[in-house]
Design an enzyme around this catalytic site. Structure first.
Site, PDB file in Angstrom:
ATOM      1  CG  HIS A 196      22.324  45.418  64.926  1.00 33.70           C
ATOM      2  ND1 HIS A 196      23.701  45.363  64.887  1.00 33.70           N
ATOM      3  CD2 HIS A 196      21.892  44.761  63.834  1.00 33.70           C
ATOM      4  CE1 HIS A 196      24.071  44.710  63.792  1.00 33.70           C
ATOM      5  NE2 HIS A 196      22.989  44.332  63.137  1.00 33.70           N
ATOM      6  CE  LYS A 206      32.376  55.301  71.484  1.00 32.10           C
ATOM      7  NZ  LYS A 206      32.298  53.906  71.148  1.00 32.10           N
ATOM      8  NE  ARG A 207      24.865  59.448  64.625  1.00 33.97           N
ATOM      9  CZ  ARG A 207      23.969  59.324  63.650  1.00 33.97           C
ATOM     10  NH1 ARG A 207      24.258  58.654  62.556  1.00 33.97           N
ATOM     11  NH2 ARG A 207      22.784  59.910  63.746  1.00 33.97           N
ATOM     12  CE  LYS A 223      26.741  55.224  70.052  1.00 31.01           C
ATOM     13  NZ  LYS A 223      27.306  53.869  69.864  1.00 31.01           N
ATOM     14  CB  THR A 262      32.717  47.658  65.234  1.00 32.66           C
ATOM     15  OG1 THR A 262      32.005  48.808  64.771  1.00 32.66           O
ATOM     16  CG2 THR A 262      31.828  46.439  65.156  1.00 32.66           C
ATOM     17  CE  LYS A 299      35.501  49.776  62.637  1.00 34.41           C
ATOM     18  NZ  LYS A 299      34.302  50.634  62.475  1.00 34.41           N
TER      19      LYS A 299
END
Ligand code: D6G
Length: 832
Positions: free
Chosen positions: A367, A558-559, A564, A666, A670
């Site tokens: 991952h 998201k985290r 990110k 993911t 969505k």
């Protein structure tokens, strides 16, 4: 049978409104022990959940029985995390009784939506990895695959996040506080799991050298089963979660006074094993409790899998034909050594045979490529906690390196990279290498990530085993993420193309031709607006900020992680804020920037970025000079339930990680499925999303993974020069550094500024800033043209069919597991 019992049994199965209503009233009194006058919302939730549970138990038994009767090959998904969220809406929808349940509650004077709100969110996971596992459970059951989830029943899930003066503060998440109506405790399903002790060598009955693990501490793993309802309710699989129990010795031993209290203390300590989920999204190495958690659930699961297999078989030759074990990341990778131990030490299988069986049974999903996130356990810790496993790992390693030596032709550097032991510094066991070596297939989670795996972390292993690495791009379940979460859009889609898409998301493609239909566009917009109103109300409740429903909802959920790049997003927000203030007469597209996400409690930089977003929001939201054209909100406590409200309401989806660093994502899927346009880098599954939705319907910007690599390798990147040459970036950073957003502590954000300048801007925020702002401008311009925007939004929804986790799971089933659908037989129903 007594007629009374017979009728009750039928009633338990009845799916009509009257039957449901009668069950509710009966359950409230006889199981929850309340009468309607005194019942709270939570009592009603438990009542409804128990009544719904009744309606799936028969089919659950049927499913399990059919697997036994056919001796079907099963797949076991081992995952340290299952981020399942609430189950009531999901169970109702998959059983197809949402409307009946709503009406039954109506007749009692209750509202289903209120009842649903009383269910706690089962947050047994951190983020993507755990949510993927939950989507896979849904897809396996919906595709009639004999699939089991195995994990830990954490008493405390992921912490609850609150903001205090803009800072993240963590509180325990007590999801089990009021009981969990979905789970069935199995106190008889208990397995011993050992730690510590030492290994004794002895001669077995035929005089061969053998080993046993002695003087170890014992913990018991107790099973809790949760039914997993497939769409249509035909297949109902099992999620089995383990809880730690002290052995009976603690309860019944003879102690003198002092020892008694010590023993009870010891019992509490032992049971701490399954108490809390580690709140890290990238593994923090070296924590003994974490290693013990990993071994605990893996060992119990393997013992359970072998017990089930042995009911039909007398030796282990056909284990790989009957069981496929998927390792969700390296967390359960110790299972490879554990299966070897169980086969060799406990069942007397010869080493080479055991190794063939092990490799043919296991497969491993990687991952992350982040080196700091690849688990590596100190050898000294492993030797102490799992002494026999350490021996087994040495043995696997010796045999493997011996074999590779010939091919390596004196290339010692290569051999040391292939080794299961990292010999640099304090020696460590590389769990990624163990997982790779002990599996017949190894997969990445998006096309780009899989390619990069071959080129980076597993380059040497890939050369050694060129057939082993394969790609399985992640997916999401359309049941939870469109059918249940976005009812306005789901109803619209069904009204046009029927409901086949819920089970076969590829059918949604038929919407593409409706993108040019004015009436359909109007209805699509209306559905989106309804969702935006719901989110606006949620934002007002959670943060007190009023946002304009017709503004562009720009969403990054998201985290919180530097890679990110929430920082890039908030810097652009500051730049936009400045532009709006400088040009008050321009008619701006109103924008609402919506953030949500938790930071690991020990991740200081991520927590500082949270504070920055909150600080900037405070200034911007109260500045009358931008005339409400810009609002910034950071929603607290992001979880599955919040995501279900946010995803359907988004216009723009922020997927802006530094290219090469996000394995798949993911959330990106969505959001696009729910009709948001993506603004993103060519990273993870964004690359494939672009291929499916088309270049014209996505805003791509920034450096590619290759360019990031080259730029970092060249050493020539100078963020200070980039900042100096971009006035809007410079101004935004100056405002942060002079305390415009933190007048109470002007130096608060020094570490962030430092990382962007002297720190070399590892995540290339400054490098991508200009292009990101251009892409944002493009999005705002397009948003003015609502017809064109809606057309593209429809094309996003229409082209996301491939990203169903049903597609992903069938690829695993055929290309990795060799597991086939099994239709459960329902004798009671066919008897009539
Ligand atoms: C699940 C479903 C239930 C079954 C039980 C034990 O709780 O029907 O009896 O698992 O199944 P095995 O673990 O023995 O296969």
């Amino acid at each position: 049978m007594d007629a009374r019992y017979k009728s009750r049994e039928i009633e338990r199965r009845s799916l009509d409104v009257d039957g449901l209503k009668r069950s509710f009233l009966e359950w409230l009194v006889y199981s929850v022990g309340k009468d309607a006058r005194a019942a709270t919302r939570r009592d009603w939730f438990h009542t409804v959940a128990l009544a719904v549970r009744d309606r799936l138990v028969d089919r659950w038994m049927d499913t399990t029985r059919t697997y036994y009767q056919q001796d079907a090959k099963r797949v076991y998904y081992l995952s340290l995390e299952f981020l399942i969220g609430r189950l009531l809406t999901n169970s109702l929808a998959n059983l197809g009784i949402t409307d009946q349940c709503r009406q039954a509650l109506d007749r009692i004077g209750l509202n289903l939506d209120d009842v649903v709100e009383a269910e706690p969110d089962a947050a047994l996971g951190n983020g993507g990895l755990g949510r993927l596992a939950a989507c896979f459970l849904d897809s396996m059951a919906s595709e009639a695959l004999p699939g089991y989830g195995y994990g830990i029943r954490y008493e405390f899930g992921l912490f609850e996040q609150r903001f205090e003066h803009g800072w993240q503060v963590e509180y325990p998440e007590q999801w089990l506080q009021f009981g969990n109506p979905w789970e069935f405790p199995r106190p008889e399903v208990l397995y011993p799991v050992q730690f510590y002790g030492r290994v004794e060598e002895f001669r077995d009955s035929v005089g061969e050298r053998a080993y046993r693990w002695v003087d170890a501490e014992r913990v018991l793993a107790m099973a809790y089963d949760t039914p997993v309802v497939g769409y249509g309710g035909d297949t109902i699989n099992t999620l089995r979660l383990w809880s730690a129990r002290a052995t009976r010795d603690f309860n019944f031993g003879h102690f003198n006074d002092g020892a008694y209290m010590k023993a009870v203390e010891q019992k509490v300590l032992t049971e701490n094993l399954s108490r809390v989920l580690y709140p890290n999204d990238a593994t923090e190495g070296g924590k003994e409790l974490r290693l013990k958690q990993e071994y605990f659930f893996t060992s119990a699961s393997l013992q359970d899998i072998l017990r089930r297999y042995l009911q039909h078989h007398s030796n282990f030759d056909s284990l790989p034909d009957k069981a496929a074990i998927q390792l969700n990341d390296t967390h359960p990778a110790i299972g490879i050594a554990e299966l070897m131990r169980l086969l060799v030490d406990q069942h007397g299988v010869l080493w080479d045979k055991a190794w063939d069986i092990t490799r043919a049974t296991f497969s491993y999903t990687n991952h992350t490529l982040l080196p700091e996130a690849l688990e590596a356990w100190p050898v000294r810790m492993m030797e102490r906690v799992l002494p026999r496993h350490m021996q087994i790992i040495y043995e696997i390693n010796a045999k493997f390196l011996n074999r590779s030596k010939a091919r390596a032709a004196g290339d010692n550097a290569r051999l040391s990279r292939l080794s299961l032991i990292d010999e640099r510094g304090d020696r460590r066991v590389r769990m990624g290498n163990l997982a790779f070596l002990g599996s017949h297939k190894v997969n990445g989670v998006s096309a780009l990530h899989t390619e990069l795996m071959k080129q980076t972390v597993f380059a040497d292993f890939h050369a050694e085993f060129p057939e082993r690495i394969n790609n399985k791009t992640n997916g999401i379940t359309p049941r939870r993420w469109l059918h249940q979460a976005n009812q306005p859009l789901a109803a619209l889609i069904t009204s046009r193309i029927g409901n086949g898409w819920i089970k076969d998301l590829g059918q949604i493609k038929a919407l593409a031709e409706k993108a040019d239909d004015l009436v359909f566009r109007e209805e699509f917009r209306r559905a989106k607006r309804k969702n935006k109103k719901r989110l606006a109300a949620y934002i007002a409740r959670q943060t007190g900020v009023d946002v304009q429903v017709d503004s562009l909802f720009d969403v990054q959920v998201k985290r919180m992680h530097e890679y990110k790049r929430q920082l890039l997003n908030i810097l652009q927000a500051i730049a936009l804020y400045n532009e709006m203030r400088d040009n008050p007469t321009v008619s701006w597209v109103p924008v609402t920037k919506i953030f949500a996400g938790k930071a690991a409690p020990s991740y200081h930089m991520a927590k500082l970025i949270i504070k920055l977003i909150n600080d900037v929001a405070k200034v911007v939201n109260h500045d009358p000079s931008v005339h409400d054209n810009l609002k910034i909100v950071l929603l607290p406590n992001y979880n599955v339930t919040a995501a279900e409200i946010i995803m359907p309401a988004a216009d723009l989806s922020e997927q802006i990680s530094t290219a090469g660093m996000e394995a798949s994502g993911t959330g990106n899927m969505k959001l696009a499925l729910n009709g948001a346009l993506t603004i993103g880098t060519l990273d993870g599954a964004n690359v494939e999303i672009r291929e499916h939705v088309g270049d014209d319907n996505i805003f791509i910007f920034g450096l590619t993974a290759e360019e990031v690599n080259d730029l970092r390798a060249s050493g020539g990147f100078n963020p200070r020069e980039v900042i100096a040459s971009n006035p809007s970036l410079k101004r935004a950073l100056d405002m942060i550094s002079t305390g415009v957003f933190s007048p109470d502590d002007p130096h608060r954000y020094h570490p962030i500024l430092q990382a962007l300048t002297d720190g070399g801007d590892h995540f290339l925020v400054t490098a991508d800033f200009a292009e990101y702002c251009e892409a944002q401008q493009e999005a705002m311009d397009l948003y003015r043209d609502q017809e064109e925007w809606t057309r593209k939004a429809i094309l996003n929804t229409a082209n996301m069919g491939w990203f169903s986790s049903d597609r992903t799971i069938m690829e695993y089933a055929t290309e990795i597991w060799d597991v086939h659908p099994v239709k459960p037989e329902h004798p009671a129903e066919t008897e009539g």
